[in-house]
Design a protein around this motif. Structure first.
Motif, short mmCIF file in Angstrom:
data_model
loop_
_atom_site.label_atom_id
_atom_site.label_comp_id
_atom_site.label_asym_id
_atom_site.label_seq_id
_atom_site.Cartn_x
_atom_site.Cartn_y
_atom_site.Cartn_z
N LEU A 45 1.93 18.93 -1.88
CA LEU A 45 1.50 20.04 -3.22
C LEU A 45 2.19 21.21 -3.19
O LEU A 45 2.26 22.13 -3.93
CB LEU A 45 0.03 20.30 -2.89
CG LEU A 45 -1.04 19.14 -3.82
CD1 LEU A 45 -2.33 19.66 -3.86
CD2 LEU A 45 -0.76 19.08 -5.31
N GLU A 48 3.95 23.59 -5.67
CA GLU A 48 3.61 22.85 -6.92
C GLU A 48 2.86 23.74 -7.76
O GLU A 48 1.91 24.54 -7.21
CB GLU A 48 3.04 21.65 -6.51
CG GLU A 48 3.90 20.28 -5.86
CD GLU A 48 4.68 19.60 -6.88
OE1 GLU A 48 4.73 19.93 -8.06
OE2 GLU A 48 5.40 18.60 -6.32
N SER A 49 2.94 23.44 -9.18
CA SER A 49 2.04 24.36 -10.06
C SER A 49 1.10 22.94 -10.34
O SER A 49 1.44 22.14 -10.95
CB SER A 49 2.84 24.58 -11.25
OG SER A 49 3.98 25.69 -10.97
N ILE A 50 -0.25 23.64 -10.62
CA ILE A 50 -1.34 22.66 -10.84
C ILE A 50 -2.13 23.30 -12.10
O ILE A 50 -2.44 24.38 -12.10
CB ILE A 50 -2.36 22.51 -9.60
CG1 ILE A 50 -1.44 22.17 -8.28
CG2 ILE A 50 -3.32 21.32 -9.58
CD1 ILE A 50 -0.71 20.69 -8.42
N ILE A 64 -7.18 22.99 -3.56
CA ILE A 64 -5.79 23.15 -4.19
C ILE A 64 -5.08 24.21 -3.81
O ILE A 64 -4.04 24.30 -3.68
CB ILE A 64 -5.85 22.93 -5.84
CG1 ILE A 64 -6.65 21.53 -5.95
CG2 ILE A 64 -4.71 22.99 -6.39
CD1 ILE A 64 -7.05 21.44 -7.37
N LYS A 67 -3.03 24.59 -0.97
CA LYS A 67 -1.60 23.73 -0.79
C LYS A 67 -0.58 24.25 -1.82
O LYS A 67 0.73 24.13 -1.85
CB LYS A 67 -1.95 22.44 -1.03
CG LYS A 67 -2.99 21.89 0.13
CD LYS A 67 -2.28 21.61 1.39
CE LYS A 67 -3.47 20.78 2.32
NZ LYS A 67 -2.93 20.71 3.55
N SER A 68 -1.19 24.53 -3.17
CA SER A 68 -0.30 24.94 -4.23
C SER A 68 0.27 26.38 -4.42
O SER A 68 -0.13 27.18 -3.69
CB SER A 68 -0.77 24.41 -5.42
OG SER A 68 -2.06 25.25 -5.85
N LEU A 71 -2.09 28.24 -9.48
CA LEU A 71 -3.11 26.97 -10.30
C LEU A 71 -3.54 27.63 -11.41
O LEU A 71 -4.09 28.75 -11.47
CB LEU A 71 -4.18 26.59 -9.06
CG LEU A 71 -5.55 26.14 -9.56
CD1 LEU A 71 -5.20 24.71 -10.16
CD2 LEU A 71 -6.61 26.00 -8.49
N TYR A 115 4.47 20.16 -13.47
CA TYR A 115 3.39 20.23 -13.17
C TYR A 115 2.53 19.34 -12.61
O TYR A 115 2.84 18.09 -13.36
CB TYR A 115 2.53 21.32 -13.95
CG TYR A 115 1.89 21.00 -15.16
CD1 TYR A 115 0.68 20.59 -15.31
CD2 TYR A 115 2.72 20.81 -16.19
CE1 TYR A 115 0.20 19.95 -16.66
CE2 TYR A 115 2.36 20.06 -17.55
CZ TYR A 115 1.00 19.73 -17.57
OH TYR A 115 0.59 19.34 -18.76
#
Length: 277
Positions: A45, A48-50, A64, A67-68, A71, A115
């Motif tokens: 993650l 990463e974009s969530i 989340i 890790k990201s 968000l 994403y």
């Protein structure tokens, strides 16, 4: 993430004046080990974009964020949105929007296939989420969703148990059930089991079939589940039974077959045969 008890979940809801509504699919997943497994399913993650739909009390949100890089959490309930803003005050990686997810202009926040969508979905919006996020841009490159077990099993079905849901989901992505979750992992306790399901390879369909025509054929083929495919094609697409029988024969498909017995590749071949002339 600290261990969360059912008592603590109830206390948070009491403090913010929230009485979870079953009809709205408000069931809070609070078991730490399952939340960690959901996060682990989507590794890596980092950077990463969530997007998270219905973050609720923020138990999954908290993990989340560890890790990201970004968000976006979309919560329609005013009390929960305010609670989340207080809970995560000063967290610059998180943006909380109080809005209906289907009214959000996601193009302001994400590019297509750039994403991931991770969510314990409110059960009552599962079908709409699948329809919108698999077929419409900006699509996520991956989805990890907690949904009803029964729906998850329908999504991954094979002949002779296919449905519009399974055909369409498998057309747009590769779905896989990761874990079955019993009702005791939620509060309020739902009446059914749930499942964590992962959709990957989204947007990588290379079958070279017109999407609109394909969906038209599938919807037509399933228009009357108990009828033979040839009859459904006649009523919906105007193809006479004799003609449809010849088409099926040319494709190596039995003339008396019903829609639930066709494979995804059968549907693709049928769509091409009917429209690519």
């Amino acid at each position: 993430m600290e261990n969360i008890s059912k008592k603590k979940v109830k206390k948070i809801c009491q403090d913010i004046g929230l009485r979870p509504r079953r009809q709205s699919g408000q069931h809070f997943l609070y078991k730490k080990e399952i939340i960690n497994q959901i996060i682990g399913t989507s590794q890596p993650l980092i950077n990463e974009s969530i997007l998270e739909i219905g973050p609720g009390l923020g138990f999954l949100t908290e993990e989340i964020l560890k890790k990201s890089k970004k968000l976006l959490a979309v919560e329609i309930d005013k009390r929960m949105a305010e609670y989340l803003k207080n809970k995560f005050q000063g967290e610059n990686k998180l943006k909380i929007i109080r809005e209906n997810i289907f009214d959000v202009n996601l193009k302001k926040y994400f590019n297509d296939l750039n994403y991931k969508l991770i969510s314990n979905l409110p059960y009552n919006i599962t079908s709409l989420v699948l329809r919108n996020f698999l077929s419409e841009k900006p699509r996520p490159k991956e989805m990890i969703l907690t949904i009803q077990k029964e729906v998850a099993l329908r999504i991954i079905a094979k002949p002779p148990n296919m449905s519009i849901l399974s055909v369409v989901c498998q057309f747009y992505a590769q779905p896989k059930i990761i874990k079955i979750i019993n009702p005791d992992s939620f509060w309020p306790r739902p009446k059914v089991d749930s499942a964590v399901i992962k959709f990957y390879s989204i947007g990588e369909n290379k079958r070279e079939v017109n999407e609109e025509n394909f969906l038209k054929v599938v919807k037509g083929g399933f228009s009357a589940k108990r009828k033979k495919l040839t009859n459904n094609l006649k009523h919906v697409l105007g193809i006479l039974p004799n003609n449809s029988q010849k088409i099926l024969k040319d494709l190596g498909i039995k003339k008396d077959i019903r829609a639930q017995n066709l494979t995804l590749e059968d549907w693709v071949a049928l769509s091409k045969k009917l429209f690519d002339v």
